[in-house]
Scaffold this motif. Sequence first.
Motif, mmCIF file in Angstrom:
data_model
loop_
_atom_site.group_PDB
_atom_site.id
_atom_site.type_symbol
_atom_site.label_atom_id
_atom_site.label_comp_id
_atom_site.label_asym_id
_atom_site.label_seq_id
_atom_site.Cartn_x
_atom_site.Cartn_y
_atom_site.Cartn_z
ATOM 1 N N UNK A 292 57.096 19.543 20.324
ATOM 2 C CA UNK A 292 56.909 20.229 21.612
ATOM 3 C C UNK A 292 57.076 19.173 22.704
ATOM 4 N N UNK A 293 57.588 19.596 23.872
ATOM 5 C CA UNK A 293 57.729 18.644 24.982
ATOM 6 C C UNK A 293 56.376 18.333 25.598
ATOM 7 N N UNK A 294 55.470 19.330 25.564
ATOM 8 C CA UNK A 294 54.087 19.099 25.987
ATOM 9 C C UNK A 294 53.217 20.132 25.286
ATOM 10 N N UNK A 295 51.923 19.924 25.335
ATOM 11 C CA UNK A 295 50.999 20.868 24.695
ATOM 12 C C UNK A 295 49.893 21.237 25.680
ATOM 13 N N UNK A 296 49.322 22.402 25.460
ATOM 14 C CA UNK A 296 48.183 22.867 26.259
ATOM 15 C C UNK A 296 47.170 23.447 25.295
ATOM 16 N N UNK A 297 45.902 23.392 25.661
ATOM 17 C CA UNK A 297 44.920 24.189 24.922
ATOM 18 C C UNK A 297 44.252 25.119 25.931
ATOM 19 N N UNK A 298 43.813 26.258 25.441
ATOM 20 C CA UNK A 298 43.220 27.257 26.333
ATOM 21 C C UNK A 298 42.393 28.213 25.495
ATOM 22 N N UNK A 299 41.599 29.033 26.198
ATOM 23 C CA UNK A 299 40.869 30.067 25.482
ATOM 24 C C UNK A 299 41.069 31.403 26.182
ATOM 25 N N UNK A 300 40.753 32.456 25.460
ATOM 26 C CA UNK A 300 40.868 33.789 26.029
ATOM 27 C C UNK A 300 39.912 34.720 25.303
ATOM 28 N N UNK A 301 39.683 35.908 25.822
ATOM 29 C CA UNK A 301 40.265 36.447 27.050
ATOM 30 C C UNK A 301 39.558 35.959 28.312
ATOM 31 N N UNK A 302 40.302 36.001 29.436
ATOM 32 C CA UNK A 302 39.765 35.625 30.752
ATOM 33 C C UNK A 302 40.154 36.724 31.750
ATOM 34 N N UNK A 303 39.483 36.753 32.917
ATOM 35 C CA UNK A 303 39.798 37.793 33.913
ATOM 36 C C UNK A 303 41.214 37.677 34.474
ATOM 37 N N UNK A 304 41.666 38.770 35.092
ATOM 38 C CA UNK A 304 42.958 38.780 35.762
ATOM 39 C C UNK A 304 42.875 38.119 37.135
ATOM 40 N N UNK A 305 43.916 38.331 37.945
ATOM 41 C CA UNK A 305 43.998 37.687 39.270
ATOM 42 C C UNK A 305 42.749 37.992 40.089
ATOM 43 N N UNK A 306 42.191 36.973 40.729
ATOM 44 C CA UNK A 306 41.018 37.214 41.593
ATOM 45 C C UNK A 306 40.955 36.181 42.701
ATOM 46 N N UNK A 307 40.430 36.621 43.832
ATOM 47 C CA UNK A 307 40.260 35.710 44.961
ATOM 48 C C UNK A 307 39.168 34.722 44.595
ATOM 49 N N UNK A 308 39.472 33.417 44.664
ATOM 50 C CA UNK A 308 38.451 32.423 44.322
ATOM 51 C C UNK A 308 37.854 31.779 45.567
ATOM 52 N N UNK A 309 38.539 31.839 46.686
ATOM 53 C CA UNK A 309 37.971 31.303 47.926
ATOM 54 C C UNK A 309 38.796 31.812 49.093
ATOM 55 N N UNK A 310 38.134 32.089 50.162
ATOM 56 C CA UNK A 310 38.843 32.418 51.391
ATOM 57 C C UNK A 310 38.104 31.676 52.473
ATOM 58 N N UNK A 311 38.763 30.781 53.178
ATOM 59 C CA UNK A 311 37.991 29.950 54.090
ATOM 60 C C UNK A 311 38.798 29.614 55.333
ATOM 61 N N UNK A 312 38.112 29.204 56.354
ATOM 62 C CA UNK A 312 38.800 28.693 57.537
ATOM 63 C C UNK A 312 39.138 27.236 57.299
ATOM 64 N N UNK A 313 40.371 26.854 57.573
ATOM 65 C CA UNK A 313 40.789 25.474 57.393
ATOM 66 C C UNK A 313 40.818 24.808 58.755
ATOM 67 N N UNK A 314 40.148 23.678 58.856
ATOM 68 C CA UNK A 314 40.089 23.026 60.161
ATOM 69 C C UNK A 314 41.114 21.916 60.252
#
Length: 314
Positions: A292-314
């Motif tokens: 393989x050119x690279x490898x990843x490890x992960x687990x599942x199941x996990x939630x779908x798309x979700x807003x993780x932060x919404x903030x004012x950027x200064x």
Amino acid sequence: MTDLRLAPRTGREVRVRAPGKVNLSLRVGPRRADGYHPVATVFQAVSVYEDVVATAADDISVSASGPQADLVPTDDQNLAVRAARALAARTGIADGVHLHLHKGVPVAGGMAGGSADAAAALLACDAFWGTGLPREELHEIAAELGADVPFLLMGQTAVGSGRGDLLTAAMSRGEYHWAFGVRESGLSTPAVYGEFDRLHPGRDRLEADGDVALLHALRAGDAPALGALLHNDLQDAAVELAPDLVETLSVAEDAGALGVVVSGSGPTVAALGRSRQHALVIAAAMTAAGVADSVLTASGPVPGARVVAGSDVL
Ligand SMILES: C[C@@](CO)(OP(=O)(O)O)[C@H](O)COP(=O)(O)OP(=O)(O)OC[C@H]1O[C@@H](n2ccc(N)nc2=O)[C@H](O)[C@@H]1O
Ligand SMILES: Nc1ncnc2c1ncn2[C@@H]1O[C@H](COP(=O)(O)OP(=O)(O)O)[C@@H](O)[C@H]1O
């Protein structure tokens, strides 16, 4: 010290995280008149993520970062841009947005990174523009963008039918640990479906009820049973187009994986471990063998798309 109350407000950002997926089972029927194939699939969302950040801009634009960012189109072909434009058209919004994609999912790897970007962009723009579309309408737009996009909005575990866009949530107990063998050169989804047609000229129907035992294994949290039942009708076609995959599959098997399968249209190889630690061992075996050119490890199941932060950027 700067008084933040007096600082000029230069922008707002909305950040959305969406997962990649693996098809635990993918059964494919004969090509339809519209070019699509009917599928019966069981999706699992896994903890390999796309992070999409929406900020103010005059037009709709996109940029990308991550190990394979140079493979991502930054014009109107980009699925995140298409998602933003589709939402703007549906809601009559004329505002712009810039979408930055932090890509963690392999590009053209069969793990639906582009679809995850589309799902994340829909949510990000909906929050950024304040359009507040109901979930069902977001799902409708998602299905127009691509067969896999609705599942990346939904996440967790689901049975997909139709083109893969008609979803029913499936019960799943416990956590499953994966090692992924990633290739730098991806496979095109239409090319793999085309190869499938070539290899299976006589296929006249979809075997839609083949996953009863797999769904039972998921409900029972039985990883060894799930591993034995992993299935992908596109695997032969992916291997035909990328013959080296045979070695990747066999190295993961020899490392004791409970099951090994090509993810979706490939070429990523997904190997189910007995534990998080065992997934790391399988990933190390793929690296050591140079399959393989690279490898990843992960687990599942996990939630779908979700807003993780919404903030004012200064
Ligand atoms: C194979 C799968 C398995 O989940 O995923 P990937 O491996 O691409 O992530 C999907 O079926 C891919 O879904 P997605 O990548 O969203 O497909 P789309 O953009 O809608 O379609 C791209 C092309 O793939 C083919 N296609 C896709 C889905 C389907 N059910 N039948 C098809 O024949 C068609 O040629 C279509 O023009
Ligand atoms: N936001 C995006 N990220 C990645 N690829 C994209 C994106 N938008 C469009 N594409 C195009 O879609 C192709 C496949 O996308 P991707 O979702 O990564 O793979 P797969 O369909 O195999 O899961 C890429 O090769 C690229 O040309």
